[in-house]
Design a protein around this motif. Structure first.
Motif, PDB file in Angstrom:
ATOM      1  N   SER A   1       0.831  -1.216   0.000  1.00  0.00           N
ATOM      2  CA  SER A   1       0.000   0.000   0.000  1.00  0.00           C
ATOM      3  C   SER A   1       0.859   1.256   0.000  1.00  0.00           C
ATOM      4  O   SER A   1       0.457   2.274  -0.549  1.00  0.00           O
ATOM      5  CB  SER A   1      -0.951  -0.012   1.195  1.00  0.00           C
ATOM      6  OG  SER A   1      -0.222   0.128   2.387  1.00  0.00           O
ATOM      7  N   LYS A   2       2.055   1.193   0.584  1.00  0.00           N
ATOM      8  CA  LYS A   2       2.942   2.349   0.599  1.00  0.00           C
ATOM      9  C   LYS A   2       3.656   2.529  -0.746  1.00  0.00           C
ATOM     10  O   LYS A   2       3.873   3.655  -1.176  1.00  0.00           O
ATOM     11  CB  LYS A   2       3.977   2.206   1.706  1.00  0.00           C
ATOM     12  CG  LYS A   2       3.426   2.380   3.089  1.00  0.00           C
ATOM     13  CD  LYS A   2       4.517   2.244   4.124  1.00  0.00           C
ATOM     14  CE  LYS A   2       3.969   2.394   5.521  1.00  0.00           C
ATOM     15  NZ  LYS A   2       4.993   2.195   6.536  1.00  0.00           N
ATOM     16  N   THR A   3       4.013   1.435  -1.373  1.00  0.00           N
ATOM     17  CA  THR A   3       4.772   1.528  -2.624  1.00  0.00           C
ATOM     18  C   THR A   3       3.869   1.710  -3.826  1.00  0.00           C
ATOM     19  O   THR A   3       4.289   2.240  -4.844  1.00  0.00           O
ATOM     20  CB  THR A   3       5.633   0.277  -2.838  1.00  0.00           C
ATOM     21  OG1 THR A   3       4.804  -0.879  -2.851  1.00  0.00           O
ATOM     22  CG2 THR A   3       6.687   0.158  -1.742  1.00  0.00           C
ATOM     23  N   GLY A   4       2.669   1.248  -3.770  1.00  0.00           N
ATOM     24  CA  GLY A   4       1.750   1.350  -4.902  1.00  0.00           C
ATOM     25  C   GLY A   4       1.972   0.219  -5.884  1.00  0.00           C
ATOM     26  O   GLY A   4       2.804  -0.652  -5.704  1.00  0.00           O
ATOM     27  N   SER A   5       1.210   0.224  -6.941  1.00  0.00           N
ATOM     28  CA  SER A   5       1.346  -0.816  -7.955  1.00  0.00           C
ATOM     29  C   SER A   5       1.959  -0.228  -9.213  1.00  0.00           C
ATOM     30  O   SER A   5       2.120   0.992  -9.341  1.00  0.00           O
ATOM     31  CB  SER A   5      -0.024  -1.428  -8.249  1.00  0.00           C
ATOM     32  OG  SER A   5      -0.879  -0.440  -8.802  1.00  0.00           O
TER      33      SER A   5
END
Length: 178
Positions: A170-174
């Protein structure tokens, strides 16, 4: 004839090695002995009327000085001259075994140890290593919490770190966010 005799005499002897039907090696001395050496005897076409080829060029003999090798080969050649015309490989090996101490009396014993000493240069002394690192002391509640997290085998249950993985994602994103 001599080949069959050598095979039967040295059967099961770890020091003897048949490289080919006309070439043999014999280790004089035990494996850990700093004064041990290896003799290689090869038969030419006209053997035993001509002298066999005796060599000490094996890697096993790298710690032996060239002067000692030459001395051993010279003494073995004297024995060859005395036995010319007869089967002499067994005689040469036994002569070398009987005179090992005489052959190697001028060989310095510390040759092998100096190699091992050069490898250990720069490492801390043994007394410094004797200090033991203290293990982290856990309280009863810490031990209980640790025991509650693991199963009876001491392994963590499946999925115990999934929350951390989801939080990280969730912190790094996709990839699609870019």
């Amino acid at each position: 004839m001599e080949l069959e005799a050598l095979r039967s005499i040295y059967e099961g002897d770890g020091c003897f090695r048949e490289l080919s039907p006309v070439s043999f090696q014999y280790r004089i001395g035990e494996n850990g002995d700093p004064k041990a050496f290896l003799i290689e005897v090869s038969w030419p076409e006209t053997y035993p009327q001509t002298a066999p080829v005796i060599s000490m060029d094996a890697f096993f003999n790298n710690t032996i000085s060239s002067a000692i090798k030459r001395s051993i080969l010279d003494k073995l050649m004297v024995e060859v001259e005395a036995n010319l015309g007869t089967a002499m490989t067994y005689t040469l090996f036994e002569y070398a075994k009987d005179n090992k101490e005489l052959f190697m009396e001028n060989q310095p014993v510390n040759t092998v140890t100096s190699v091992s000493n050069s490898i250990s240069i720069g490492t801390p002394d043994a007394p410094a290593n004797k200090k033991k690192d203290k293990k982290e002391q856990l309280s009863k509640t810490q031990k209980r919490k640790l025991a509650d997290k693991t199963d009876h085998k001491g392994e963590l249950p499946r999925g115990w770190n999934w929350v951390d993985v989801i939080k990280h994602l969730s912190k790094t994103g996709s990839k699609d966010d870019e």
